[in-house]
Every structure is written in structure tokens, then in C-alpha cells.
Design a protein around this motif. Structure first.
Motif, short mmCIF file in Angstrom:
data_model
loop_
_atom_site.label_atom_id
_atom_site.label_comp_id
_atom_site.label_asym_id
_atom_site.label_seq_id
_atom_site.Cartn_x
_atom_site.Cartn_y
_atom_site.Cartn_z
N THR A 10 4.45 -3.80 9.72
CA THR A 10 3.21 -3.63 10.59
C THR A 10 2.22 -4.96 10.09
OG1 THR A 10 2.08 -1.96 9.05
CG2 THR A 10 3.26 -1.34 11.33
N ASP A 11 2.02 -5.01 8.64
CA ASP A 11 1.51 -5.84 8.25
C ASP A 11 1.87 -7.29 8.14
OD1 ASP A 11 -0.44 -3.90 7.54
OD2 ASP A 11 0.16 -3.64 5.50
N GLU A 12 3.15 -7.70 7.71
CA GLU A 12 3.60 -8.87 7.72
C GLU A 12 4.11 -9.30 8.87
OE1 GLU A 12 3.60 -10.87 5.04
OE2 GLU A 12 2.50 -9.11 3.87
N PHE A 13 4.54 -8.51 9.67
CA PHE A 13 5.43 -9.00 11.05
C PHE A 13 4.73 -8.62 12.24
CE2 PHE A 13 8.45 -8.79 7.70
CZ PHE A 13 9.28 -10.09 7.73
N GLY A 14 3.51 -7.85 12.36
CA GLY A 14 2.64 -7.49 13.53
C GLY A 14 3.55 -6.50 14.30
#
Length: 75
Positions: A10-14
Motif C-alpha cells: 500500500t505505501d510503496e506501490f500504491g
């Protein structure tokens, strides 16, 4: 391990959090082989564990199982 991967996705790859489930494939999460390579590098940097043998068709549960097997293997 699952929580770490879910947060990375979720944070790095959206990736939308509701899409991140153990049964979701990386393809379903819209991650290609280049993204998986980047994911493997980040996981290695954070944990010292090297993910190998996962593909866009692999599920998140399979990746977790792979990492758990590596973590529990004798040195």
C-alpha cells in the motif's frame, strides 16, 4: 510478515488496502515482474530475507509462506 508486506504494497506501490488479501495474486494487485523485483529488494533490505521464485501469478500467501520458510531454515 503479512503485515509488513501489506504495508509495503500500500505505501510503496500504491495498492488499495482492500485489495491486499492473502489470496490476491500480484497480477491482480497490478504488480509486474519489475515491481516484484523492487519488492524483493525492499524486503531484503528490511529483513535480510531474499524472496525468490515468485511471479505475478503468485499469491501473497505464497510469498509469505516462502519468507516464513526462509526465516525458519537453519543458517
Amino acid at each position: 510478515m503479512y503485515q509488513m508486506l501489506a504495508e509495503l504494497l500500500t505505501d510503496e506501490f500504491g495498492v488499495e488496502a482492500e485489495w491486499v488479501t492473502p489470496r490476491a495474486t500480484f497480477h491482480e494487485l497490478e504488480l509486474d515482474s519489475l515491481c516484484l523485483t523492487e519488492l524483493a529488494v525492499i524486503v531484503a533490505q528490511r529483513t535480510g530475507l531474499v524472496i525468490q521464485g515468485i511471479s505475478p501469478q503468485s499469491t501473497l500467501a505464497e510469498a509469505i509462506g516462502h519468507l516464513a520458510g526462509i526465516a525458519s531454515a537453519p543458517p
